[in-house]
Write a protein that holds these residues in place. Structure first.
Motif, PDB file in Angstrom:
ATOM      1  N   ASN A 219      63.129 -18.833  75.719  1.00  9.96           N
ATOM      2  CA  ASN A 219      64.083 -17.948  76.386  1.00  9.96           C
ATOM      3  C   ASN A 219      63.679 -16.476  76.353  1.00  9.96           C
ATOM      4  O   ASN A 219      64.504 -15.603  76.653  1.00  9.96           O
ATOM      5  CB  ASN A 219      65.470 -18.107  75.739  1.00  9.96           C
ATOM      6  CG  ASN A 219      66.048 -19.488  75.980  1.00  9.96           C
ATOM      7  OD1 ASN A 219      66.130 -19.947  77.117  1.00  9.96           O
ATOM      8  ND2 ASN A 219      66.426 -20.165  74.907  1.00  9.96           N
ATOM      9  N   PHE A 220      62.422 -16.197  76.006  1.00 13.30           N
ATOM     10  CA  PHE A 220      61.922 -14.826  75.987  1.00 13.30           C
ATOM     11  C   PHE A 220      60.708 -14.745  76.896  1.00 13.30           C
ATOM     12  O   PHE A 220      59.881 -15.649  76.922  1.00 13.30           O
ATOM     13  CB  PHE A 220      61.527 -14.418  74.560  1.00 13.30           C
ATOM     14  CG  PHE A 220      61.036 -13.004  74.442  1.00 13.30           C
ATOM     15  CD1 PHE A 220      61.927 -11.970  74.218  1.00 13.30           C
ATOM     16  CD2 PHE A 220      59.683 -12.700  74.570  1.00 13.30           C
ATOM     17  CE1 PHE A 220      61.481 -10.661  74.115  1.00 13.30           C
ATOM     18  CE2 PHE A 220      59.228 -11.404  74.477  1.00 13.30           C
ATOM     19  CZ  PHE A 220      60.133 -10.378  74.242  1.00 13.30           C
ATOM     20  N   SER A 221      60.594 -13.650  77.658  1.00  9.48           N
ATOM     21  CA  SER A 221      59.466 -13.545  78.578  1.00  9.48           C
ATOM     22  C   SER A 221      58.997 -12.102  78.705  1.00  9.48           C
ATOM     23  O   SER A 221      59.741 -11.155  78.420  1.00  9.48           O
ATOM     24  CB  SER A 221      59.846 -14.092  79.961  1.00  9.48           C
ATOM     25  OG  SER A 221      60.971 -13.407  80.474  1.00  9.48           O
ATOM     26  N   GLY A 222      57.739 -11.953  79.146  1.00 12.25           N
ATOM     27  CA  GLY A 222      57.145 -10.634  79.320  1.00 12.25           C
ATOM     28  C   GLY A 222      56.294 -10.582  80.573  1.00 12.25           C
ATOM     29  O   GLY A 222      55.760 -11.601  81.029  1.00 12.25           O
ATOM     30  N   LEU A 223      56.181  -9.377  81.157  1.00  7.93           N
ATOM     31  CA  LEU A 223      55.396  -9.156  82.361  1.00  7.93           C
ATOM     32  C   LEU A 223      54.167  -8.324  82.020  1.00  7.93           C
ATOM     33  O   LEU A 223      54.277  -7.252  81.425  1.00  7.93           O
ATOM     34  CB  LEU A 223      56.240  -8.421  83.399  1.00  7.93           C
ATOM     35  CG  LEU A 223      56.292  -8.984  84.829  1.00  7.93           C
ATOM     36  CD1 LEU A 223      54.928  -9.068  85.454  1.00  7.93           C
ATOM     37  CD2 LEU A 223      56.958 -10.352  84.812  1.00  7.93           C
ATOM     38  N   ASN A 242      60.542 -14.932  90.650  1.00  4.95           N
ATOM     39  CA  ASN A 242      61.536 -14.503  89.675  1.00  4.95           C
ATOM     40  C   ASN A 242      60.845 -13.628  88.634  1.00  4.95           C
ATOM     41  O   ASN A 242      60.144 -14.121  87.759  1.00  4.95           O
ATOM     42  CB  ASN A 242      62.188 -15.714  89.001  1.00  4.95           C
ATOM     43  CG  ASN A 242      63.187 -15.306  87.921  1.00  4.95           C
ATOM     44  OD1 ASN A 242      63.590 -14.146  87.844  1.00  4.95           O
ATOM     45  ND2 ASN A 242      63.578 -16.260  87.098  1.00  4.95           N
ATOM     46  N   LEU A 243      61.040 -12.327  88.712  1.00  2.22           N
ATOM     47  CA  LEU A 243      60.342 -11.388  87.844  1.00  2.22           C
ATOM     48  C   LEU A 243      61.158 -10.998  86.617  1.00  2.22           C
ATOM     49  O   LEU A 243      60.639 -10.314  85.726  1.00  2.22           O
ATOM     50  CB  LEU A 243      59.975 -10.126  88.627  1.00  2.22           C
ATOM     51  CG  LEU A 243      59.070 -10.338  89.846  1.00  2.22           C
ATOM     52  CD1 LEU A 243      58.836  -9.018  90.577  1.00  2.22           C
ATOM     53  CD2 LEU A 243      57.747 -10.955  89.431  1.00  2.22           C
ATOM     54  N   ASN A 244      62.393 -11.399  86.563  1.00  6.19           N
ATOM     55  CA  ASN A 244      63.248 -11.005  85.449  1.00  6.19           C
ATOM     56  C   ASN A 244      62.612 -11.365  84.114  1.00  6.19           C
ATOM     57  O   ASN A 244      62.224 -12.507  83.890  1.00  6.19           O
ATOM     58  CB  ASN A 244      64.610 -11.683  85.575  1.00  6.19           C
ATOM     59  CG  ASN A 244      65.594 -11.164  84.545  1.00  6.19           C
ATOM     60  OD1 ASN A 244      65.774 -11.763  83.496  1.00  6.19           O
ATOM     61  ND2 ASN A 244      66.217 -10.035  84.839  1.00  6.19           N
ATOM     62  N   ALA A 245      62.470 -10.370  83.241  1.00 11.43           N
ATOM     63  CA  ALA A 245      61.811 -10.582  81.948  1.00 11.43           C
ATOM     64  C   ALA A 245      62.388  -9.623  80.910  1.00 11.43           C
ATOM     65  O   ALA A 245      62.934  -8.564  81.250  1.00 11.43           O
ATOM     66  CB  ALA A 245      60.301 -10.386  82.074  1.00 11.43           C
ATOM     67  N   ASP A 246      62.266 -10.005  79.655  1.00 11.18           N
ATOM     68  CA  ASP A 246      62.779  -9.171  78.560  1.00 11.18           C
ATOM     69  C   ASP A 246      61.856  -8.002  78.253  1.00 11.18           C
ATOM     70  O   ASP A 246      62.300  -6.942  77.815  1.00 11.18           O
ATOM     71  CB  ASP A 246      62.938 -10.029  77.295  1.00 11.18           C
ATOM     72  CG  ASP A 246      63.806 -11.245  77.532  1.00 11.18           C
ATOM     73  OD1 ASP A 246      65.036 -11.092  77.583  1.00 11.18           O
ATOM     74  OD2 ASP A 246      63.251 -12.349  77.697  1.00 11.18           O
ATOM     75  N   LEU A 247      60.550  -8.206  78.495  1.00 11.11           N
ATOM     76  CA  LEU A 247      59.531  -7.258  78.058  1.00 11.11           C
ATOM     77  C   LEU A 247      58.676  -6.831  79.229  1.00 11.11           C
ATOM     78  O   LEU A 247      58.287  -7.655  80.058  1.00 11.11           O
ATOM     79  CB  LEU A 247      58.658  -7.928  76.985  1.00 11.11           C
ATOM     80  CG  LEU A 247      57.300  -7.319  76.674  1.00 11.11           C
ATOM     81  CD1 LEU A 247      57.471  -5.978  75.960  1.00 11.11           C
ATOM     82  CD2 LEU A 247      56.482  -8.270  75.795  1.00 11.11           C
ATOM     83  N   LEU A 248      58.367  -5.544  79.293  1.00  6.88           N
ATOM     84  CA  LEU A 248      57.477  -5.018  80.325  1.00  6.88           C
ATOM     85  C   LEU A 248      56.347  -4.242  79.672  1.00  6.88           C
ATOM     86  O   LEU A 248      56.585  -3.270  78.949  1.00  6.88           O
ATOM     87  CB  LEU A 248      58.239  -4.089  81.275  1.00  6.88           C
ATOM     88  CG  LEU A 248      57.386  -3.219  82.218  1.00  6.88           C
ATOM     89  CD1 LEU A 248      56.608  -4.104  83.188  1.00  6.88           C
ATOM     90  CD2 LEU A 248      58.249  -2.218  82.956  1.00  6.88           C
TER      91      LEU A 248
END
Length: 327
Positions: A219-223, A242-248
């Protein structure tokens, strides 16, 4: 497959062969009145049953590993005016994105890798986002000193000696070489990777051909976008991913040519990171970029002021941030 998985598959295949051979001999000795077609059908039936057993065993093993893994770490390594990010999960899966700058005489990236994965340790996937010297830095040494299973490059050729050394190191290793394209998805241990750039046709621009990926851990993601410019960001947005992410990870070290307003809004991150050195001549990060993120109330961490930044992500999507040094 990893070498360990290949060895396990080879052992199972050998076992199946031995059993099939014994079974065939038994048929000939015990039932020599049977026709050849009957024997062939029995062998095929027996082989199919064993393949199903092996596949079910592999699926159960993978599912069990997925359920065991609870945490992952995203280490943004302090390698000066360059970029390098190490992803690790509790089951030992490791992904390294870029390898820092070649001018780092201290070779800090090797020190960090020795600390986090051990000298000569396994790297499941090594991604060179593009071929700039501050992203492929000591890639040749990493390929020599560590057990790299797979390497990704964008396919854009370069004439630099650093790039040539990396290619030579790939050729002299047992690693698998891949040039991923947008739309592809890959599973590496508990990490799920979506490739957003480059396309099938390169732009012949070393920055805009950067490999852009969204990496998810449960459930955690980064770009991660390398040095791709705002032009690429807008094209990716148009593609509808779908680009929604927790980390950039801010593009191009936080440069004003990347991390556009539309890009940040599409990702809607909870935290942002940039990788840059203390040399102010590069003007990283850009003042406009920092101001944009501040106005959107997105926390900013940078390697030149915080040192190595570690984000510890939990399976439920929560995370904590640890820094090597205070501001």
């Amino acid at each position: 497959m990893t070498k360990k998985q290949k060895n396990r598959q080879m052992k199972v295949a050998t076992l199946i062969f031995i059993i099939l051979f014994s079974f065939t001999i038994g048929l000939f000795l015990g039932r020599n009145d049977r026709p050849v077609n009957y024997i062939s059908e029995k062998i095929n039936q027996f082989k199919e049953e064993w393949i199903l057993v092996f596949q079910n065993h592999s699926t159960k093993t993978n599912n069990n590993n997925q359920s065991i893994v609870q945490n992952a770490q995203f280490h943004f390594l302090n390698v000066g005016q360059g970029s390098s990010t190490l992803l690790q999960s509790d089951d030992g899966t490791t992904i390294l994105i870029d390898t820092g700058r070649y001018e780092d005489k201290d070779k800090k990236i090797l020190t960090y890798l020795d600390r986090y994965i051990g000298t000569g340790g396994k790297i499941d996937l090594l991604i060179f986002t593009h071929n700039d010297s501050d992203h492929i830095g000591y890639g040749d040494l990493i390929l020599q000193y560590y057990d790299v299973q797979e390497v990704w490059m964008n396919g854009y050729d370069s004439t630099s000696k650093i790039y040539e050394r990396v290619l030579d190191a790939i050729g002299n290793s047992n690693t698998q070489y891949v040039e991923p394209k947008n739309g592809e998805t890959h599973q590496v241990g508990p990490f799920y990777l979506e490739v957003l750039n480059p396309g099938t046709e390169l732009r012949n621009n070393p920055n805009d051909d950067s490999i852009v990926t969204k990496v998810s851990f449960t459930n955690f993601s980064g770009l991660f976008s390398g040095d791709a410019s705002s032009r690429v960001e807008k094209n990716i947005i148009k593609d509808g991913a779908n680009l929604n992410a927790d980390l950039l990870l801010m593009g191009h070290h936080g440069s004003e040519t990347s991390t556009s307003k539309e890009w940040v809004e599409a990702i809607n991150p909870e935290i942002s990171v940039y990788s840059a050195g203390e040399n102010k001549g590069y003007r990283h990060p850009g003042l406009e970029t920092v101001d944009r993120l501040n106005k959107m109330n997105i926390p900013i961490y940078g390697t030149e002021k915080n040192g190595t930044i570690t984000i510890k992500a939990n399976k439920d999507g929560t995370f904590i941030v640890e820094t090597e040094k205070e501001e």
